[in-house]
Design an enzyme around this catalytic site. Structure first.
Site, PDB file in Angstrom:
ATOM      1  CD  GLN A  78      -5.907 -19.859 -46.695  1.00  0.00           C
ATOM      2  OE1 GLN A  78      -6.120 -20.183 -45.541  1.00  0.00           O
ATOM      3  NE2 GLN A  78      -6.763 -19.142 -47.390  1.00  0.00           N
ATOM      4  CG  PHE A  79      -0.522 -19.976 -52.263  1.00  0.00           C
ATOM      5  CD1 PHE A  79      -0.403 -18.905 -53.128  1.00  0.00           C
ATOM      6  CD2 PHE A  79      -1.462 -20.961 -52.539  1.00  0.00           C
ATOM      7  CE1 PHE A  79      -1.207 -18.811 -54.255  1.00  0.00           C
ATOM      8  CE2 PHE A  79      -2.267 -20.872 -53.656  1.00  0.00           C
ATOM      9  CZ  PHE A  79      -2.143 -19.799 -54.519  1.00  0.00           C
ATOM     10  CB  THR A  80      -4.528 -17.232 -50.648  1.00  0.00           C
ATOM     11  OG1 THR A  80      -5.132 -17.858 -49.519  1.00  0.00           O
ATOM     12  CG2 THR A  80      -4.698 -18.105 -51.885  1.00  0.00           C
TER      13      THR A  80
END
Length: 145
Positions: A78-80
């Site tokens: 989850q790059f966010t």
């Protein structure tokens, strides 16, 4: 590297309606890779994930680790989580690793986890995923390396 650890009674990840990863009791970990991360960062995070004491012992105290209870580990990229949210009303993703580095280090984390712990599942890097979980507690910690 960041890992948002959630103690779960069960969790699963779906891609296009297909379950691609699932665990029963254990941890769901949302993983973010940052530009300065290395394989050593991933190894350090994995050590914490497997040994962090977030499960209750017989006296109700958080004294047991994922390894102690032989629980499942569900890793989801989850790059966010790496976003810079300090200013403005829109997140900046300049603090997230480029996709190639993110994929390589997430794959390293997953492979190492599979070698060190029997019950490991994952989502699909870069996919549009639907994550379902029953958060136990709730118990949630942000681990950083």
């Amino acid at each position: 590297m960041k890992g948002l650890l959630q103690r779960v009674r069960g969790a699963r990840v779906e891609v296009a309606g297909e379950i691609v990863g699932a665990v029963d009791q254990g941890l769901l970990v949302l993983v973010a890779v940052e530009p300065s991360d290395t394989p050593e960062s991933a190894d350090k995070l994995l050590h914490k994930l497997l040994n962090y004491r977030v499960f209750s012992d017989d006296e109700g105290k958080m004294n047991l680790s994922l390894k102690d209870i032989d629980g499942g580990l569900l890793l989801v990229s989850q790059f966010t989580l790496a976003a810079d949210t300090k200013s403005g009303l829109r997140p900046s993703f300049s603090t997230a690793a480029p996709p190639a580095l993110g994929a390589a280090l997430f794959d390293h984390l997953l492979l190492q986890a599979q070698q060190l712990h029997g019950k490991v599942a994952s989502g699909r890097f870069g996919a549009d995923m639907q994550v379902h979980l029953v958060n136990d507690g709730p118990v949630t910690f942000l681990l950083q390396t």
